[in-house]
Structures are given as structure tokens and as C-alpha cells.
Scaffold this motif. Structure first.
Motif, PDB file in Angstrom:
ATOM      1  N   ALA A 686      41.999  32.165  26.119  1.00  0.00           N
ATOM      2  CA  ALA A 686      43.038  32.915  26.825  1.00  0.00           C
ATOM      3  C   ALA A 686      43.004  32.618  28.320  1.00  0.00           C
ATOM      4  CB  ALA A 686      42.864  34.407  26.574  1.00  0.00           C
ATOM      5  N   LEU A 687      41.804  32.535  28.882  1.00  0.00           N
ATOM      6  CA  LEU A 687      41.686  32.194  30.302  1.00  0.00           C
ATOM      7  C   LEU A 687      42.266  30.807  30.586  1.00  0.00           C
ATOM      8  CD1 LEU A 687      38.104  33.468  31.278  1.00  0.00           C
ATOM      9  CD2 LEU A 687      40.310  34.534  31.795  1.00  0.00           C
ATOM     10  N   THR A 688      42.016  29.872  29.688  1.00  0.00           N
ATOM     11  CA  THR A 688      42.551  28.522  29.865  1.00  0.00           C
ATOM     12  C   THR A 688      44.074  28.542  29.867  1.00  0.00           C
ATOM     13  OG1 THR A 688      40.615  27.499  28.831  1.00  0.00           O
ATOM     14  CG2 THR A 688      42.636  26.206  28.877  1.00  0.00           C
ATOM     15  N   THR A 689      44.662  29.284  28.944  1.00  0.00           N
ATOM     16  CA  THR A 689      46.122  29.400  28.897  1.00  0.00           C
ATOM     17  C   THR A 689      46.669  29.970  30.198  1.00  0.00           C
ATOM     18  OG1 THR A 689      46.077  29.711  26.497  1.00  0.00           O
ATOM     19  CG2 THR A 689      48.048  30.456  27.657  1.00  0.00           C
ATOM     20  N   LEU A 690      45.948  30.926  30.769  1.00  0.00           N
ATOM     21  CA  LEU A 690      46.379  31.560  32.009  1.00  0.00           C
ATOM     22  C   LEU A 690      46.025  30.729  33.243  1.00  0.00           C
ATOM     23  CD1 LEU A 690      45.274  35.202  31.144  1.00  0.00           C
ATOM     24  CD2 LEU A 690      47.629  34.375  31.314  1.00  0.00           C
ATOM     25  N   GLY A 691      45.230  29.681  33.053  1.00  0.00           N
ATOM     26  CA  GLY A 691      44.827  28.841  34.171  1.00  0.00           C
ATOM     27  C   GLY A 691      43.787  29.487  35.063  1.00  0.00           C
ATOM     28  N   LEU A 692      42.951  30.366  34.492  1.00  0.00           N
ATOM     29  CA  LEU A 692      41.964  31.104  35.277  1.00  0.00           C
ATOM     30  C   LEU A 692      40.554  30.584  35.017  1.00  0.00           C
ATOM     31  CD1 LEU A 692      43.183  34.789  34.702  1.00  0.00           C
ATOM     32  CD2 LEU A 692      43.715  33.266  36.623  1.00  0.00           C
ATOM     33  N   PRO A 693      39.785  30.302  36.055  1.00  0.00           N
ATOM     34  CA  PRO A 693      38.368  29.985  35.854  1.00  0.00           C
ATOM     35  C   PRO A 693      37.616  31.226  35.388  1.00  0.00           C
ATOM     36  CG  PRO A 693      39.132  29.335  38.052  1.00  0.00           C
ATOM     37  CD  PRO A 693      40.184  30.212  37.475  1.00  0.00           C
ATOM     38  N   TYR A 694      36.606  31.028  34.540  1.00  0.00           N
ATOM     39  CA  TYR A 694      35.782  32.157  34.099  1.00  0.00           C
ATOM     40  C   TYR A 694      35.092  32.804  35.305  1.00  0.00           C
ATOM     41  CZ  TYR A 694      33.324  34.696  30.380  1.00  0.00           C
ATOM     42  OH  TYR A 694      32.871  35.668  29.518  1.00  0.00           O
ATOM     43  N   ALA A 695      34.630  31.988  36.225  1.00  0.00           N
ATOM     44  CA  ALA A 695      33.933  32.493  37.411  1.00  0.00           C
ATOM     45  C   ALA A 695      34.950  32.811  38.497  1.00  0.00           C
ATOM     46  CB  ALA A 695      32.915  31.475  37.902  1.00  0.00           C
ATOM     47  N   SER A 696      35.684  33.902  38.326  1.00  0.00           N
ATOM     48  CA  SER A 696      36.684  34.286  39.314  1.00  0.00           C
ATOM     49  C   SER A 696      36.969  35.772  39.206  1.00  0.00           C
ATOM     50  CB  SER A 696      37.987  33.504  39.106  1.00  0.00           C
ATOM     51  OG  SER A 696      38.613  33.864  37.883  1.00  0.00           O
ATOM     52  N   GLU A 697      37.410  36.356  40.295  1.00  0.00           N
ATOM     53  CA  GLU A 697      37.798  37.763  40.295  1.00  0.00           C
ATOM     54  C   GLU A 697      38.965  37.989  39.338  1.00  0.00           C
ATOM     55  OE1 GLU A 697      36.358  40.280  41.556  1.00  0.00           O
ATOM     56  OE2 GLU A 697      34.877  39.305  42.841  1.00  0.00           O
ATOM     57  N   GLU A 698      39.846  36.998  39.242  1.00  0.00           N
ATOM     58  CA  GLU A 698      40.992  37.143  38.344  1.00  0.00           C
ATOM     59  C   GLU A 698      40.551  37.233  36.885  1.00  0.00           C
ATOM     60  OE1 GLU A 698      42.237  35.194  42.104  1.00  0.00           O
ATOM     61  OE2 GLU A 698      40.633  34.841  40.649  1.00  0.00           O
ATOM     62  N   ALA A 699      39.518  36.486  36.520  1.00  0.00           N
ATOM     63  CA  ALA A 699      39.015  36.546  35.146  1.00  0.00           C
ATOM     64  C   ALA A 699      38.347  37.890  34.870  1.00  0.00           C
ATOM     65  CB  ALA A 699      38.031  35.404  34.894  1.00  0.00           C
ATOM     66  N   VAL A 700      37.624  38.415  35.833  1.00  0.00           N
ATOM     67  CA  VAL A 700      37.009  39.732  35.666  1.00  0.00           C
ATOM     68  C   VAL A 700      38.091  40.799  35.489  1.00  0.00           C
ATOM     69  CG1 VAL A 700      35.611  41.504  36.801  1.00  0.00           C
ATOM     70  CG2 VAL A 700      34.920  39.106  36.915  1.00  0.00           C
ATOM     71  N   THR A 701      39.129  40.704  36.290  1.00  0.00           N
ATOM     72  CA  THR A 701      40.242  41.648  36.155  1.00  0.00           C
ATOM     73  C   THR A 701      40.927  41.497  34.806  1.00  0.00           C
ATOM     74  OG1 THR A 701      40.617  41.635  38.550  1.00  0.00           O
ATOM     75  CG2 THR A 701      42.435  42.375  37.164  1.00  0.00           C
ATOM     76  N   ALA A 703      39.502  40.498  32.036  1.00  0.00           N
ATOM     77  CA  ALA A 703      38.615  41.123  31.049  1.00  0.00           C
ATOM     78  C   ALA A 703      38.840  42.627  31.017  1.00  0.00           C
ATOM     79  CB  ALA A 703      37.157  40.802  31.392  1.00  0.00           C
ATOM     80  N   ASP A 704      38.999  43.212  32.170  1.00  0.00           N
ATOM     81  CA  ASP A 704      39.230  44.651  32.295  1.00  0.00           C
ATOM     82  C   ASP A 704      40.562  45.043  31.665  1.00  0.00           C
ATOM     83  OD1 ASP A 704      39.606  47.288  33.180  1.00  0.00           O
ATOM     84  OD2 ASP A 704      38.643  46.912  35.100  1.00  0.00           O
ATOM     85  N   ARG A 705      41.626  44.394  32.085  1.00  0.00           N
ATOM     86  CA  ARG A 705      42.959  44.803  31.648  1.00  0.00           C
ATOM     87  C   ARG A 705      43.212  44.492  30.174  1.00  0.00           C
ATOM     88  NH1 ARG A 705      42.254  47.959  34.860  1.00  0.00           N
ATOM     89  NH2 ARG A 705      42.729  47.724  37.064  1.00  0.00           N
ATOM     90  N   SER A 706      42.731  43.363  29.685  1.00  0.00           N
ATOM     91  CA  SER A 706      42.930  43.038  28.269  1.00  0.00           C
ATOM     92  C   SER A 706      42.185  44.026  27.383  1.00  0.00           C
ATOM     93  CB  SER A 706      42.492  41.604  27.972  1.00  0.00           C
ATOM     94  OG  SER A 706      41.127  41.396  28.283  1.00  0.00           O
ATOM     95  N   MET A 707      40.968  44.412  27.794  1.00  0.00           N
ATOM     96  CA  MET A 707      40.223  45.376  26.994  1.00  0.00           C
ATOM     97  C   MET A 707      40.844  46.766  27.084  1.00  0.00           C
ATOM     98  SD  MET A 707      37.707  45.097  24.897  1.00  0.00           S
ATOM     99  CE  MET A 707      38.029  46.358  23.655  1.00  0.00           C
ATOM    100  N   GLU A 708      41.436  47.092  28.223  1.00  0.00           N
ATOM    101  CA  GLU A 708      42.129  48.380  28.336  1.00  0.00           C
ATOM    102  C   GLU A 708      43.285  48.441  27.348  1.00  0.00           C
ATOM    103  OE1 GLU A 708      44.274  51.287  31.662  1.00  0.00           O
ATOM    104  OE2 GLU A 708      43.953  49.164  32.112  1.00  0.00           O
TER     105      GLU A 708
END
Length: 971
Positions: A686-701, A703-708
Motif C-alpha cells: 500500500a505504501l508503494t502504491t501511495l509512493g511513500l517511503p516506510y521511513a517517513s512521517e507520512e507512512a507513520v500517519t 499506519a495511524d489513519r488506515s488502522m483507524e
């Protein structure tokens, strides 16, 4: 005569068959030469080839060198020993297989330059043969290469021993169909590679295998060949199933099968019922209606690893002959889960089928194994507490065997069992502690191998204050008294907050025997701290017999050291598991499960009718949303995700009523509390589709929002089921009944720690309305969410497991089905777009173990997005996990990757996980300091490249150290 064709065994080679238990002398093996003639194996030819390779590097003087002669003799023996593992008398090997083993022997012996010369010689000879070959055009537009007239005389041996000319038309048709619709694949390359390995009289099944092996050998250079390989395997599967169901040899293309799938469904259900494997209730469904709902095109979405896994371990068979196809398999699961649905259960079965066959959601492995069968043990995980007497101990071990029999994974709480030196009233002697009993539990897990489908799997948990904790830490060591080692059983520390607070304060820590401080087992938070300190005072006054004081930091350091050295015991946290448990009013969470994601109450099992009604073995029923299927470049498809979660929760709740329970305590617990564990997989995709590195604030966010979103939808779905079917029996008094949701329970943890919890608590959805609905309308399930490892079901779905980062961008994955080349197709697509994907890049990825960091020509932005697990700062994993944990009522299987760990780093990492509110951690994975093996690589001018370094813990795409590195006990 059987033929066993071994694939390339290089760093990105295809599967290696399992070792033959009946392997015979290699001298009796036959060899297929390139002109397709069959000759006897001759070891002297190996010696000659090796000598020529040494001459090419070291000159003519090498011929007279005793050192070279001795080396050649030793290498020749090594090659023969390697070959004898795979073949028996009368078996047939292709000449290429022998040459592959020669390459590998040279590399293992450290003769890199000689190996290079040998590879270059082979490449030159291959080019010469290609240039000299004469191609004859076969039907279907593909060319069948030929070196002489013998090609036209090839025959295939049928299953009944009859011989027929090779059907070149069908061969071409099958390969062309397998390549249809796929970009950057070449059917001709597959045909050329396959025909090169054919010989006159080849068995029909071996012909199919030759096609599969030909396609899979190309995967490392073009990932789409994994789908070609899968479709070629599918052709063999179609033949096997149709022949079984029809009764005579029957073949069909995928297009032809699409018109017959409904008939196959009816026939497979009838066959399963006739063999006693399927529940007769399946015949009561409207099979015509269900047959019309089948999506044949979904057979084509499997990767080779996914379909091979399904073929080897999931599809039903009679005498090892399959009678299920992929879509009838998914329908069988759907019918099994819908069989007790009121109303239109055919519609429910179709709804469930749509979810499963699309890979939007997959139930856990026990559910996939057993749904719809006459023995529907569908639950994944079982948690038990062991009582402190012989009846309790051996009763628990017996329960382990019964629970493991049908694929259950086990978590045992051993804390109540008295420690070494404790007084035994009945014998007037001293206890030998828990270790001897743990050894028995270990051997039981090995003995009960779940019907041969996979090894038994169990994890033992022990609280950090137990007097035997230091011996417990040593259980997985490879040194010491083997009678006090458990090499096959996982172990985990159950750590109270007070211990880590003592570590941070550099204070002492006291170890006790539970027979003298038994209530510590049932206490947590500040209540535990008060009782523990009172017992310390009692020990100082001489009122306790068995106790020992240690420095907390020393014990913590030893825990981390053993975790690094042996991968065990894992670090799990008692207090957050209990303080945030919705079921505090019914008991205590004494342990987690096999994979550290389940946190449910247990009550010790004791024999006898008086106590039997109170015993509870916690049970959890698992399944995972494929997050990758619910994300586009624009973000999460919220409505699709909500629909998936709603149906998935219904399916998991149905498991509880359908399930076969092997012990009464498990049924009692499951029906009373009705816990389920909805998790996720494909997070990295999913991160790859979104173009987000795992090591990033955007990926942490993310993780938060998808789990919410998942949490909100799952709680809503369980609430809706409560309105429809009624709340679970122990709802009153739970946190749910008080309007306390998982996000709210964070405050309970913060209060117990006097605010010492570092975590963002922001929300984005309407939780107030849901909170009120739950409080007034109830919940169908006491627990709803848990993120399991998903190793095997992620293989089936073709995504990265669970919440794991990318392991490697190119590597070889091993499991019970063999070895599979895994290539990151998204990375390949990116490099193609940038004009960077070529043979040299393949060689670079192999050389650098699938990591992009050292490859200079790859842009930094690409390196960041496709960074692999050991290239990440592991604190990003903790931060993302903590943000998920705030929404989850259970826990998550959190692996931590540290490239070169040291004591300070591990200390900071695990204390950060604790302080951020994580409930559990799982494997610590670290790299070895040196690569252990080099192998040659074709197609890159003879460069030498590295096989991935050995990792002390099992394959990081897997879990639990069971099933050849696949955690199927959970997923």
C-alpha cells in the motif's frame, strides 16, 4: 523410471526439490545430454571439466600440480555428494544440473576465479549452440529449437506407461495462453528453455514441470514470468483435477475450463462428500447458482509462489490427487462459513466467495484448511495457563496435543508452576522447576505434526519475576545440557511495567517462586507493584523460602543478549495487555499466543468435574484485510474497505459457531466471549502504491489513519451483529459496556504509568456516535482486532506479509513448497521507466542482497521508497506500530530489524516500544556480519554475486519458526 530435473541453484535460482530419503548411489543415475540421448553418469567427466577450468586460470603447470589434482578429486566428490541427495538409482538428470553443481562446488570451496572461467566457458558454449541450432516452426507461431532429427522423434510417456509423440501444437498453445495479456514476457523464450531439457520418453508430468521450470528461471529478469509459471502450473492442476473428476485423462485450456467451472464445482463437492472429507451440508447449497457466480479469470491473478502454496497445502486431495481448483476451493471455504447463516445462505456464500477470491480478505490457514470439511477446526490460536501440579502440567501438555492436531498454534503460560528449589508437600522434596516440563512440551509439539501439513508450534511465556527466569532465557541455546534445551519451542518474556521502571532506575529486582507469591500472577499495574514490593519486604524479613535478588539492568541486559543470540525469548509487556483489555472484569491476560498478537484471558485447566466448569482456554479466530487491494495512488478507498471489513467480521464470527473444539475449555471460552482477530497484510504494498517511503512521517500517519478506518469499521460491524444476533455472554461489565473503546483505553495505561506514555492520540472519525452505539446496543465479540504475521496467506495473495517492510527487492524465499525467486515488481517497473532495468542491474541486486543503497546509478528518491528492512532505522517500525496499537483491542506481531545490533541500540529500541504503548514485540532480526556463500550469475559477463547473508532468526517474510519458516499456525 522417474526423472528429477534440478533447477539452477545459484543465488536467485528456482526451487530445489526436497532431499530424497531413498537416495541411492549416483553411479546408477542416467544423464540426458543436449542431443537428448541418455547415457550413464560418469564422474570422470566432472574431474576433466574441473581440471580444464583450473588450467584456464593457473596455466599448464596446474596439470602437474598435486594440489590441483587433490582439489579436483575433492570437488568431484563434493559434486557427487550433492547429487546423491536428490536422485536414486535409475533416475535421470539433465547435464545442466550437473554443471550447476560443479559451479556451486567451486564457489563453496572459494575458487572464485576458477568458477568464473567455468561460467564463461559455459556461456560461450551456449551461444555457440544457439547460433548453430536449426529452428522448426511449431503450430501456435512458436519455434521448437532442434539440434538434430531426434527432436522430431520425441515421445511422451503417459501415466499408464503408454508412449505418444510430443504434441507440439498443444505445447505451443499452453505457453502462448500462459503469456497472454502479460507485458515484457516472451513465449518463445519459455519454449526454448523448456525444450532444451526434454528427452525421448519423458513422463507427461515431467513435461509440465519442464515448462514451469523454464518460465520460473526467467523471473529474476522479468517479474511477470511468475504469472507465466503459475499459469503453466495451473494447466497441470486442471488436468489433474479434471482427470480425477471425469475418470479419464482430460485436458482443458483456461478458456475451456471457464465454461465448465460450474460442473467442476458440483463434481468436486460430490467427490469430497464421497471420500468423507466434505460436510454433506455443502450439497444442500444451490450449486448451480454458486457455479454461475464463479470468476474463472481470478485463477490468473496468482503468482507462482501463491499457486504452488495453494497446490501443495490447501487444495483437497484423495490419495494425493487434487480434486479442487482455485475457485472451487474458495467456494468451499465460503459455503463452509455460510452453512449456518439464516435466510439466503447461497447469497451469503457468494458474498464470502467474492471477498476471498478477489484477495480483498483471506481467513487464516486453519480456516482455509478445514472450512466445509467434516472436521472444521477453523480457529487459529489457543492460549492456556498451566496449573502447578502434575495433573495440571500433564493435562496442559495433553491439551496442547489435542489443540495442535488440527492446525492450532499454542501459547502456554507457565508462570504458575513453582520454581527450582520450591517445597513439594506431597513428596516432602524440592521442585526441579519448569525446565524439565518445558522440554516435554517442546517434544510434544514436534510429535504432533498437524497431520503432516506442518510442524506443531507452541510458545512458552514466563513472567520476569519467576525464580527460573534465567534458565528460561537459555532454553534456545545450542550449548549446554541438551536435556534442558527446547530447540523447537518458541519462548517469550511476560514483562511487567515495574521491571522496566527498575531497569531505568538502576534498582534491584527480586525473583520468587510462584507457590509463595501466587497472587502476583493475577495482578497488574499499580496493584502488582504494591503486592510485589510487599513480597520483597517479606523476603527481607525471612518469611519466604525461595527468592533471589539481582540487578534489574543485568537481567535486562541478559534478556536482550539472548534475544540477539538465539532469537528468543521475545519481549512482551504484561501491563498494557491487561490495562487495555476490554475483558478485565472476567479475568487476566497471562500470555500472548504463538505469534504475540493475541491477548485474551485464560483460566488454568484442572482435571475433575468440580473445576472443569471454570477452566478456559482462550481461542482466537483470525483473518486479514489485504490493505493493498484497498489503496490507489489517490489514497484509501474508504467505502470498499468498510464493505470488506463488515463482511470479514461476519465471516470470523461464524467461525465460532461452526468450529470443531477438541477440548471443552476451548469451546466454553470461545462461545462465552466470542473473540475474533481481524488484521491486515500488504501494508508495504500500500505504501508503494501511495509512493511513500516506510521511513517517513507520512507512512507513520498512514499506519495511524488506515488502522483507524479498520478499527471503526470492525467495531461497527461487531455492534451491528450484536443488534442482529445478540451481544456476547460476558458483555456486561466489559470496557465496551462502559463506552470505553480501544482509543479510550490508552488513558487507563497512561494513568497506571503516571502519564509515562509517548503517543499521539489524535482521531479523525466520529467516535462519539460509535461509542454510544456500543454502550447501548452491545458487541458481538469481546475482542475484534489483532494483526497476525500472515506469512502464508500473504504468499497466496501475492503481497508483503502483515505490517512488514520490504525484506529484499530480490531474494530467494524458502518454505515447505521449495525455494522461490521473489522480485519486487514495483521496483522493476520503476527502473524500467527510468531506463535502468538491465542484466547489470539484476547482477547488482544479487550482489548487494536486494538492497539499493550501494547501487550508485539508482536515484536517492527511489532508494528511499524501496528501502529494505535492514536499511531502515527500526525506530520507524516502533513508531508505526504504536500508532496502530492505539486502535487495536489486542496486539500485533511486530518484528524488529536491526542490521548490526549493539546493547545500547537494543535497550533504546525495546524501551521505546514499551514507552510508546506497544503491547508485544515478536522476532528480533539481525544480519550476520559476513556473507556465507557466493555463487555465479549468468547473463552479467560472468560477474560473481552474493547470496543473501544468513539471518539468525527465520526468513523475515515468515514467522513463528514453523513450517520451514512459514507461520501458518496463525496465518
Amino acid at each position: 523410471m522417474t526423472t528429477l530435473t534440478l533447477p539452477d541453484t545459484g543465488p536467485a535460482g528456482a526451487d530445489r526439490p526436497p532431499t530424497r530419503p531413498d537416495a541411492g548411489p549416483v553411479d546408477d543415475v542416467l544423464v540426458v545430454r543436449r542431443d537428448r540421448t541418455v547415457v550413464a553418469f560418469d564422474a570422470t567427466k566432472i574431474a576433466v571439466a574441473l581440471t580444464k577450468a583450473f588450467l584456464a586460470v593457473e596455466g599448464d603447470e596446474a596439470a602437474a600440480s598435486s594440489r590441483v589434482r587433490a582439489e579436483v578429486d575433492a570437488l568431484t566428490d563434493a559434486v557427487q555428494r550433492a547429487l546423491v541427495r536428490y536422485v536414486g538409482p535409475g533416475d535421470v538428470l539433465h547435464i545442466e544440473v550437473i554443471q550447476d553443481q560443479v559451479e556451486l562446488a567451486l564457489m563453496r570451496a572459494g575458487h572464485q576465479q576458477v568458477a568464473r572461467a567455468y561460467v564463461l566457458y559455459r556461456e560461450a558454449r551456449a551461444r555457440a549452440r544457439t547460433a548453430a541450432s536449426v529452428a522448426s516452426t511449431a503450430p501456435g507461431g512458436l519455434a521448437l529449437p532442434s539440434t538434430d532429427a531426434a527432436t522430431d522423434a520425441l515421445h511422451v510417456t503417459d501415466d499408464d506407461g503408454g508412449r505418444a509423440p510430443l504434441d507440439t501444437a498443444r505445447l505451443a498453445q499452453v505457453v502462448a495462453e500462459a503469456c497472454e495479456g502479460l507485458e515484457d514476457v516472451d513465449a518463445q523464450r519459455v519454449v526454448d528453455e523448456a525444450v532444451r531439457n526434454l528427452y525421448d520418453g519423458i513422463a507427461r508430468r515431467e513435461l509440465s514441470q519442464a515448462l514451469v521450470l523454464a518460465a520460473r528461471s526467467l523471473v529474476e529478469t522479468e517479474p511477470a514470468y511468475t504469472y507465466v509459471s503459475a499459469r503453466l502450473l495451473l494447466d497441470e492442476l486442471r488436468r489433474e483435477v479434471l482427470t480425477t473428476l471425469v475418470g479419464t485423462p482430460t485436458e482443458a485450456t483456461q478458456a475451456e475450463l471457464g465454461r465448465r467451472y460450474g460442473d467442476v464445482l458440483r463434481a468436486s463437492v460430490q467427490r469430497g462428500i464421497a471420500t468423507g472429507q466434505l460436510d454433506p451440508v455443502l450439497a444442500e447449497f444451490d450449486l448451480d447458482r454458486l457455479g454461475d457466480a464463479i470468476r474463472p479469470e481470478r485463477d490468473l491473478q496468482f503468482t507462482f509462489l501463491g499457486l504452488q502454496t495453494l497446490y501443495d497445502r490447501y487444495l483437497l486431495h484423495d490419495a494425493d490427487v487434487r480434486f479442487e481448483l482455485p475457485q472451487t476451493f474458495f467456494l468451499r471455504i465460503a459455503m463452509g462459513l455460510a452453512e449456518q447463516e439464516p435466510g439466503d445462505r447461497d447469497a451469503r456464500a457468494i458474498e464470502f466467495y467474492e471477498l476471498l477470491s478477489s484477495f480483498d480478505f483471506l481467513a487464516s490457514t486453519p480456516t482455509l484448511f478445514n472450512a466445509g470439511t467434516t472436521r472444521p477446526q477453523l480457529s487459529s490460536c489457543f492460549l492456556t495457563t498451566v496449573e502447578d501440579d502434575l495433573d495440571g502440567i500433564f493435562g496442559a501438555i495433553k491439551d496442547n496435543a489435542l489443540l495442535a492436531k488440527y492446525s492450532g498454534g499454542l501459547g502456554n503460560d507457565w508462570t504458575p508452576v513453582r520454581g527450582t528449589g520450591a517445597w513439594i508437600t506431597g513428596t516432602n522434596g524440592r521442585s526441579s522447576g519448569i525446565v524439565p516440563f518445558l522440554k516435554i512440551a517442546n517434544d510434544t509439539a514436534v510429535a504432533v505434526n498437524q497431520g503432516g501439513k506442518r510442524k506443531g508450534a507452541v510458545c512458552a511465556y514466563l513472567e520476569t519475576w519467576h525464580i527460573d527466569v534465567e534458565e528460561f532465557l537459555d532454553l534456545r541455546k545450542n550449548t549446554g545440557d541438551d536435556r534442558r534445551r527446547t530447540h523447537d519451542m518458541n519462548t517469550a518474556n511476560w514483562v511487567p511495567d515495574l521491571f522496566l521502571q527498575r531497569v531505568e532506575a538502576d534498582a534491584h529486582w527480586t525473583l520468587f517462586s510462584p507457590d509463595e507469591v501466587g497472587d502476583l500472577h493475577d495482578r497488574y499495574g499499580k496493584d502488582f507493584a504494591r503486592a510485589y514490593e510487599a513480597y520483597e519486604a517479606a523476603a527481607e524479613r525471612g518469611e519466604l523460602t525461595v527468592h533471589r535478588r539481582v540487578r534489574a539492568k543485568d537481567l535486562w541486559r541478559r534478556m536482550l543478549t539472548m534475544l540477539f543470540e538465539t532469537g528468543h525469548p521475545w519481549i512482551t509487556f504484561k501491563d498494557p495487555c491487561n490495562l487495555r483489555s476490554p475483558q478485565q472484569h472476567t479475568g487476566v491476560v497471562h500470555s500472548s499466543n504463538l505469534c504475540t498478537e493475541i491477548t485474551l484471558n485464560t483460566v488454568a485447566t484442572r482435571p475433575g468435574p468440580a473445576a472443569a466448569s471454570d477452566a478456559e482456554v482462550a481461542v482466537c479466530n483470525l483473518g486479514s484485510v489485504n490493505l493493498a487491494r484497498h489503496v490507489t495512488a489517490e489514497g484509501i478507498d474508504v467505502e470498499r474497505l468498510r464493505r470488506t471489513v463488515t463482511t470479514a467480521v461476519r465471516m470470523l464470527d461464524n467461525v465460532i459457531d461452526i468450529n470443531l473444539y477438541t477440548i471443552p475449555a476451548a469451546e466454553r471460552s470461545n462461545r462465552r466471549h466470542r473473540p475474533i482477530g481481524l488484521g491486515l497484510m500488504g501494508f508495504a504494498d500500500a505504501l508503494t502504491t501511495l509512493g511513500l517511503p516506510y521511513a517517513s512521517e507520512e507512512a507513520v500517519t498512514f499506519a495511524d489513519r488506515s488502522m483507524e478506518l479498520i478499527s471503526h469499521a470492525a467495531i461497527s460491524a461487531s455492534n451491528d451483529l450484536a443488534v442482529e444476533r445478540g451481544s456476547y455472554a460476558s458483555f456486561e461489565g466489559s470496557l465496551w459496556s462502559q463506552g470505553v473503546l480501544p482509543i479510550d483505553s490508552l488513558e487507563l495505561l497512561a494513568q497506571a504509568r503516571d502519564g509515562d506514555v509517548e503517543l499521539d492520540r489524535s482521531t479523525t472519525l466520529d467516535w462519539d456516535a460509535l461509542r454510544e452505539r456500543v454502550r447501548t446496543s452491545g458487541m458481538r465479540n469481546s475482542n475484534v482486532m489483532a494483526i497476525a504475521p500472515t506469512a502464508t496467506i500473504a504468499n497466496i495473495a501475492g503481497v508483503n506479509p502483515s505490517i512488514e517492510p520490504l525484506f529484499r527487492n530480490l531474494y530467494v524465499k524458502s518454505n515447505m513448497s521449495g525455494e522461490f525467486t521473489v522480485v519486487n515488481a514495483d521496483l522493476v517497473a520503476e527502473l524500467k521507466d527510468r531506463g535502468l532495468w538491465d542484466e547489470v542491474m539484476v547482477g547488482d541486486l544479487k550482489y548487494f542482497d536486494g538492497q539499493l543503497g550501494p547501487i550508485a546509478r539508482i536515484p536517492d528518491e527511489v532508494k528511499e521508497r524501496f528501502a529494505t528492512a535492514f536499511e531502515l532505522d527500526p525506530m520507524w517500525l516502533v513508531r508505526a506500530a504504536a500508532r496502530r496499537q492505539k486502535w487495536i483491542d489486542q496486539a500485533q506481531s511486530l518484528n524488529l530489524y536491526v542490521a548490526e545490533p549493539n546493547g545500547r541500540q537494543l535497550d533504546e529500541l525495546y524501551r521505546a516500544a514499551w514507552r510508546h504503548g506497544c503491547k508485544t514485540t515478536y522476532y528480533l532480526r539481525s544480519q550476520s556480519r559476513t556473507a556465507v556463500e557466493k555463487s555465479t550469475l549468468r547473463g552479467t559477463d560472468g560477474k560473481l554475486n552474493a547470496v543473501s547473508p544468513v539471518v539468525p532468526a527465520p526468513d523475515p517474510t515468515a514467522a513463528c519458526a514453523v513450517d520451514d519458516q512459514d507461520c501458518e499456525a496463525c496465518q
